[in-house]
Design an enzyme around this catalytic site. Structure first.
Site, PDB file in Angstrom:
ATOM      1  N   LYS A  22     -12.834  -9.038  12.003  1.00  0.00           N
ATOM      2  CA  LYS A  22     -11.462  -8.930  11.469  1.00  0.00           C
ATOM      3  C   LYS A  22     -11.008  -7.466  11.433  1.00  0.00           C
ATOM      4  CE  LYS A  22     -10.929  -8.822   6.792  1.00  0.00           C
ATOM      5  NZ  LYS A  22     -10.183  -7.655   6.273  1.00  0.00           N
ATOM      6  N   ASN A  23     -11.851  -6.602  10.902  1.00  0.00           N
ATOM      7  CA  ASN A  23     -11.410  -5.216  10.696  1.00  0.00           C
ATOM      8  C   ASN A  23     -11.306  -4.426  12.000  1.00  0.00           C
ATOM      9  OD1 ASN A  23     -11.119  -5.755   8.035  1.00  0.00           O
ATOM     10  ND2 ASN A  23     -12.932  -4.632   7.347  1.00  0.00           N
ATOM     11  N   ARG A  92      -2.577  -5.530   3.493  1.00  0.00           N
ATOM     12  CA  ARG A  92      -2.513  -4.059   3.523  1.00  0.00           C
ATOM     13  C   ARG A  92      -2.679  -3.478   4.922  1.00  0.00           C
ATOM     14  NH1 ARG A  92      -3.251  -0.163  -0.161  1.00  0.00           N
ATOM     15  NH2 ARG A  92      -4.099   1.253   1.376  1.00  0.00           N
ATOM     16  N   CYS A 116      -4.429  -2.302  -4.829  1.00  0.00           N
ATOM     17  CA  CYS A 116      -4.953  -3.639  -4.591  1.00  0.00           C
ATOM     18  C   CYS A 116      -5.871  -3.992  -5.730  1.00  0.00           C
ATOM     19  CB  CYS A 116      -5.639  -3.739  -3.239  1.00  0.00           C
ATOM     20  SG  CYS A 116      -7.269  -3.048  -3.247  1.00  0.00           S
ATOM     21  N   ARG A 121      -5.132   2.381  -3.510  1.00  0.00           N
ATOM     22  CA  ARG A 121      -5.504   2.527  -2.093  1.00  0.00           C
ATOM     23  C   ARG A 121      -4.428   3.378  -1.439  1.00  0.00           C
ATOM     24  NH1 ARG A 121      -8.057  -2.448   0.140  1.00  0.00           N
ATOM     25  NH2 ARG A 121      -8.219  -1.225   2.040  1.00  0.00           N
ATOM     26  N   ASP A 314     -18.114  -3.081   1.854  1.00  0.00           N
ATOM     27  CA  ASP A 314     -17.736  -4.487   2.050  1.00  0.00           C
ATOM     28  C   ASP A 314     -18.920  -5.447   1.908  1.00  0.00           C
ATOM     29  OD1 ASP A 314     -15.160  -3.642   2.447  1.00  0.00           O
ATOM     30  OD2 ASP A 314     -15.270  -3.692   4.630  1.00  0.00           O
ATOM     31  N   ARG A 406      -9.252 -15.222   4.396  1.00  0.00           N
ATOM     32  CA  ARG A 406      -8.776 -13.985   5.035  1.00  0.00           C
ATOM     33  C   ARG A 406      -9.865 -13.352   5.902  1.00  0.00           C
ATOM     34  NH1 ARG A 406      -8.093 -10.014   1.203  1.00  0.00           N
ATOM     35  NH2 ARG A 406      -7.773  -8.887   3.119  1.00  0.00           N
TER      36      ARG A 406
HETATM   37  N1  EPU Z   1      -8.189   6.937   0.951  1.00  0.00           N
HETATM   38  C1  EPU Z   1      -7.431   7.990   0.508  1.00  0.00           C
HETATM   39  N2  EPU Z   1      -6.294   8.295   1.198  1.00  0.00           N
HETATM   40  C2  EPU Z   1      -5.904   7.619   2.308  1.00  0.00           C
HETATM   41  C3  EPU Z   1      -6.689   6.541   2.751  1.00  0.00           C
HETATM   42  C4  EPU Z   1      -7.839   6.232   2.050  1.00  0.00           C
HETATM   43  O1  EPU Z   1      -7.774   8.646  -0.488  1.00  0.00           O
HETATM   44  O2  EPU Z   1      -4.868   7.954   2.893  1.00  0.00           O
HETATM   45  C5  EPU Z   1      -9.412   6.578   0.228  1.00  0.00           C
HETATM   46  C6  EPU Z   1      -9.424   5.121  -0.229  1.00  0.00           C
HETATM   47  O3  EPU Z   1      -8.772   4.963  -1.475  1.00  0.00           O
HETATM   48  C7  EPU Z   1     -10.902   4.833  -0.293  1.00  0.00           C
HETATM   49  C8  EPU Z   1     -11.447   5.618   0.881  1.00  0.00           C
HETATM   50  O4  EPU Z   1     -10.485   6.631   1.159  1.00  0.00           O
HETATM   51  O5  EPU Z   1     -11.448   5.359  -1.483  1.00  0.00           O
HETATM   52  C9  EPU Z   1     -11.692   4.818   2.130  1.00  0.00           C
HETATM   53  O6  EPU Z   1     -10.530   4.030   2.437  1.00  0.00           O
HETATM   54  P1  EPU Z   1     -10.143   3.654   3.937  1.00  0.00           P
HETATM   55  O7  EPU Z   1      -8.816   4.211   4.257  1.00  0.00           O
HETATM   56  O8  EPU Z   1     -11.278   3.993   4.838  1.00  0.00           O
HETATM   57  O9  EPU Z   1     -10.000   2.079   3.848  1.00  0.00           O
HETATM   58  P2  EPU Z   1      -9.094   1.205   4.806  1.00  0.00           P
HETATM   59  O10 EPU Z   1      -9.107   1.806   6.142  1.00  0.00           O
HETATM   60  O11 EPU Z   1      -7.795   0.928   4.156  1.00  0.00           O
HETATM   61  C10 EPU Z   1     -10.967  -0.361   5.742  1.00  0.00           C
HETATM   62  C11 EPU Z   1     -11.283  -1.823   5.694  1.00  0.00           C
HETATM   63  C12 EPU Z   1     -11.767  -2.207   4.297  1.00  0.00           C
HETATM   64  C13 EPU Z   1     -13.003  -1.343   3.968  1.00  0.00           C
HETATM   65  C14 EPU Z   1     -12.649   0.130   4.079  1.00  0.00           C
HETATM   66  C15 EPU Z   1     -13.828   1.055   3.856  1.00  0.00           C
HETATM   67  C16 EPU Z   1      -9.767  -2.800   7.266  1.00  0.00           C
HETATM   68  C17 EPU Z   1      -8.633  -3.699   7.520  1.00  0.00           C
HETATM   69  N3  EPU Z   1     -10.097  -2.591   5.998  1.00  0.00           N
HETATM   70  O12 EPU Z   1      -9.914  -0.159   4.797  1.00  0.00           O
HETATM   71  O13 EPU Z   1     -12.162  -3.569   4.384  1.00  0.00           O
HETATM   72  O14 EPU Z   1     -13.450  -1.628   2.677  1.00  0.00           O
HETATM   73  O15 EPU Z   1     -12.122   0.412   5.405  1.00  0.00           O
HETATM   74  O16 EPU Z   1     -14.838   0.792   4.765  1.00  0.00           O
HETATM   75  O17 EPU Z   1     -10.383  -2.300   8.192  1.00  0.00           O
HETATM   76  C18 EPU Z   1     -12.571  -5.737   3.598  1.00  0.00           C
HETATM   77  O18 EPU Z   1     -12.744  -6.088   4.773  1.00  0.00           O
HETATM   78  O19 EPU Z   1     -12.887  -6.465   2.614  1.00  0.00           O
HETATM   79  C19 EPU Z   1     -11.997  -4.418   3.318  1.00  0.00           C
HETATM   80  C20 EPU Z   1     -11.435  -4.094   2.163  1.00  0.00           C
END
Ligand code: EPU
Length: 450
Positions: A22-23, A92, A116, A121, A314, A406
């Site tokens: 998915k991701n 998101r 969330c 986030r 995750d 999801r």
């Molecule tokens: N963060 C910031 N600023 C930003 C973006 C992120 O401070 O602009 C922080 C976040 O708050 C968090 C950390 O950086 O503490 C990492 O967040 P990241 O941006 O890497 O998360 P994401 O890209 O939004 C993806 C996965 C998540 C997974 C995270 C971490 C997808 C669709 N989602 O989210 O997956 O937990 O990376 O590996 O790829 C899930 O599948 O259950 C899920 C939540």
């Protein structure tokens, strides 16, 4: 809202195969916005988050054709560049259309994702990265509006307080493919999903090197073309199945297991007494066959979630469910999302002994868990409750399984094929199995946006 009814205590045995990730699929689908040609994907999982992404792409002017194996996306009309709040609030990851829209159409309007269920986030790093490429960004009525004539390459540092950002790296890397000149992303996310995205973009004509390391170099090109791509297997789903086997002292074979991407998980499981044996040493370790074999007595362990190649956030909730059954005290520290502990009170309802202090939980192992009605408000927390239910004595009802839909396709069917006693209850049946106090109003929908 549907629920799962689980009679615990069945040992899982048999063979299953891991679906596409998915991701990985979400940003890879968004990358189709970077070209006017057809982009065809195989291995796109059948999940509600994917349906939401396809709906969003249609709103953004794409035609979508699907058969059993392949999903093809083609931009037909580039006039709408607005990802509306209605969709972004349900998913998101819609934010990953921001970079591709901006790079190809010169404008992107994406509703600002809120927090969330497991905390803030922010997307400040995405925006900072796009601004460094020359985008002008403003916030209007809850929408991020980004403009640029043509993006221009730059050196960008994407590290934040919790490490890099996966979707932020995806957004900036995708946008930089069409920028003029060279972009270097420092402190890029190293997750395998970023490598899969870079492979797709390169097959479309981009010039990206270093994906999978903290420094990614992108030499901008004038246009991208169509291609065909197979989505990588889902490492989080694979890890969840391995832990499910361990929780029931089962013995299962998993095909298309991305062992190479789960080395930190394998290491922690090995300490606990759960062994992942690769069945054919010749096979590609990104998609091989493994057998999960579990010692009779599980040992406690200390681990911390970290960006790749560390232990993934995750799988934290699922591992916590397993450690509830270890002999002794385990310590889990969450370094990516310090509030991601929605499963703690629910596992406690099943007899788990958990003490949380800030971003750390001490898990005191118990002899057994007991079935109970439980609910969670995010995808991986819900998965941990299903695993706990499989191992528990008696009946567990896990409410709000739309969270699971999801991220896990046909979860109950797969577990059933391994011998689990699990069934899906349709919304109208759920009340018959829940004590009155647990009944959730049918109109009450918790925002689902991880
Ligand atoms: N963060 C910031 N600023 C930003 C973006 C992120 O401070 O602009 C922080 C976040 O708050 C968090 C950390 O950086 O503490 C990492 O967040 P990241 O941006 O890497 O998360 P994401 O890209 O939004 C993806 C996965 C998540 C997974 C995270 C971490 C997808 C669709 N989602 O989210 O997956 O937990 O990376 O590996 O790829 C899930 O599948 O259950 C899920 C939540």
């Amino acid at each position: 809202m549907d629920a799962f009814r689980i009679q615990g205590g069945q040992r899982l045995t048999g063979t299953i195969s891991v679906d596409g990730s998915k991701n990985a699929a979400l940003p890879l689908l968004a990358a189709a916005l970077l070209t006017d040609d057809h982009v065809s994907y195989s291995g796109i999982p059948k999940l509600s988050d994917i349906s939401n992404m396809l709906t969003l792409l249609k709103e953004l002017g794409c035609s979508i054709s699907e058969d059993e194996q392949t999903t093809t996306v083609k931009v037909e009309d580039s006039s709408n560049a607005h990802a509306r709040y209605d969709i972004v609030r349900t998913m998101r990851a819609s934010v990953c259309v921001l970079g591709p829209l901006l790079a190809k159409r010169g404008i992107a309007k994406v509703s600002m994702p809120g927090g969330c269920s497991f905390g803030d986030r922010p997307i400040d790093l995405h925006l900072r990265g796009l601004e460094a490429l020359g985008a002008r960004i403003e916030l209007d009525g809850g929408d991020i509006i980004a403009h640029a004539e043509r993006l221009r390459g730059a050196t960008i540092f994407l590290g934040g307080p919790f490490g890099s950002t996966v979707l932020g790296t995806a957004n900036v890397m995708s946008a930089a493919t069409l920028a003029s000149g060279q972009t270097i992303i420092e402190s890029a996310a190293c997750e395998p999903e970023i490598v899969d995205l870079a492979n797709l973009l390169n097959a479309m004509g981009a010039n990206i090197s270093g994906a999978g390391t903290p420094r990614i170099t992108i030499k901008g090109v004038d246009e991208l073309t169509g291609t065909k791509h197979e989505i990588m297997p889902d490492r989080i789903v694979a890890g969840t199945w391995a832990i499910a086997a361990a929780m029931t002292n089962g013995d299962i074979k998993i095909e298309r297991f991305p062992l190479n991407q789960l080395l930190a998980v394998r290491d922690v499981l090995e300490h606990v007494g759960v062994h992942i044996h690769q069945l054919d040493a010749e096979q590609d370790t990104n998609a091989c066959s493994v057998q999960i074999v579990t010692d009779r007595v599980l040992k406690p362990v200390i681990f911390t979630t970290q960006p790749f190649p560390g232990f993934p956030t995750d799988l934290q909730a699922q591992m916590m469910a397993l450690l509830c059954l270890a002999r002794g005290n385990s310590i889990i520290t969450e370094k990516i999302y310090p509030e991601r502990f929605m499963h703690v009170p629910e596992l406690s309802r099943m007899g788990a002994r958990l003490v949380r202090q800030g971003a750390t939980v001490v898990v005191q192992g118990v002899d057994h868990l007991v079935g109970a009605p439980v609910m969670a408000s995010d995808l991986r927390a819900s998965a941990s409750l299903v695993l706990a239910g499989l191992a528990a004595e008696g009946e567990t009802i896990v409410s709000r399984v739309y969270h699971l839909d999801r991220g896990y396709a046909n979860m109950e069917k797969i577990l059933k094929s391994l011998g689990a006693n699990i069934e899906r209850l349709a919304s109208e049946q759920v009340d018959d199995f829940l004590p009155a106090v647990e009944t959730v109003s049918k109109n009450q929908v918790i925002q689902s946006n991880s």
